[in-house]
Design a protein around this motif. Sequence first.
Motif, short mmCIF file in Angstrom:
data_model
loop_
_atom_site.label_atom_id
_atom_site.label_comp_id
_atom_site.label_asym_id
_atom_site.label_seq_id
_atom_site.Cartn_x
_atom_site.Cartn_y
_atom_site.Cartn_z
N TYR A 1 0.85 -1.19 0.00
CA TYR A 1 0.00 0.00 0.00
C TYR A 1 0.88 1.24 0.00
N SER A 2 0.29 2.35 -0.32
CA SER A 2 0.98 3.64 -0.17
C SER A 2 -0.06 4.74 -0.14
N ARG B 1 4.35 4.08 2.98
CA ARG B 1 4.27 2.97 2.05
C ARG B 1 4.59 1.69 2.81
N GLY B 2 3.97 0.62 2.39
CA GLY B 2 4.20 -0.67 3.02
C GLY B 2 4.28 -1.76 1.97
N VAL C 1 6.32 -4.44 5.98
CA VAL C 1 7.32 -3.48 6.43
C VAL C 1 6.82 -2.13 5.95
N SER C 2 6.87 -1.12 6.79
CA SER C 2 6.39 0.19 6.36
C SER C 2 7.38 1.28 6.71
N GLU D 1 10.50 4.07 10.30
CA GLU D 1 10.57 2.74 9.69
C GLU D 1 9.93 1.78 10.69
N ALA D 2 9.18 0.83 10.19
CA ALA D 2 8.56 -0.18 11.05
C ALA D 2 8.75 -1.53 10.38
N ASP D 3 9.44 -2.42 11.08
CA ASP D 3 9.70 -3.75 10.54
C ASP D 3 9.88 -4.72 11.69
N GLY D 4 10.54 -5.82 11.44
CA GLY D 4 10.74 -6.82 12.48
C GLY D 4 11.54 -6.31 13.67
#
Length: 138
Positions: free
Chosen positions: A46-47, A61-62, A72-73, A92-95
């Motif tokens: 998505y974005s 964006r993801g 991940v976004s 940033e959002a991830d693991g």
Amino acid sequence: MLLVVVASAAAAPQRYQTQPTYRPSPGPFIPILVDERDGPYADGTYSFNFETGNGISRNERGYPGGPEGAVVSSGGWSFTFPDGTPAVFTFEADGDGYRPVSNLIPTPHPLPAHAIEQIEFARRNPTPASRPAPYRPF
């Protein structure tokens, strides 16, 4: 006769409003200048991007990039404080979690030299593991 009166009253058009009444907010009208959206899609991609007439902007964006297809976004937002100070944030959002970045996010003061020396001393000289004492309630 009574049945005819009841039936005609029930068949009469009802007086109700089909659309809610719009009540503008008490503040000024702020136009949306940009509104771009894409997705979300089945794979999680998505974005979006928007900007308003008062200088607020937001984008994100993801995409699938984490473990087991986790999304991940990344993105950011910006606005201007009433005193004219610009505010800019990215993230940033991830693991590894959510990591915002901005010069407006408070950071701890640097440790003084003597505290760093003590931490290094403790790291170089670990204490032997201690045994817990037996439990004695009384």
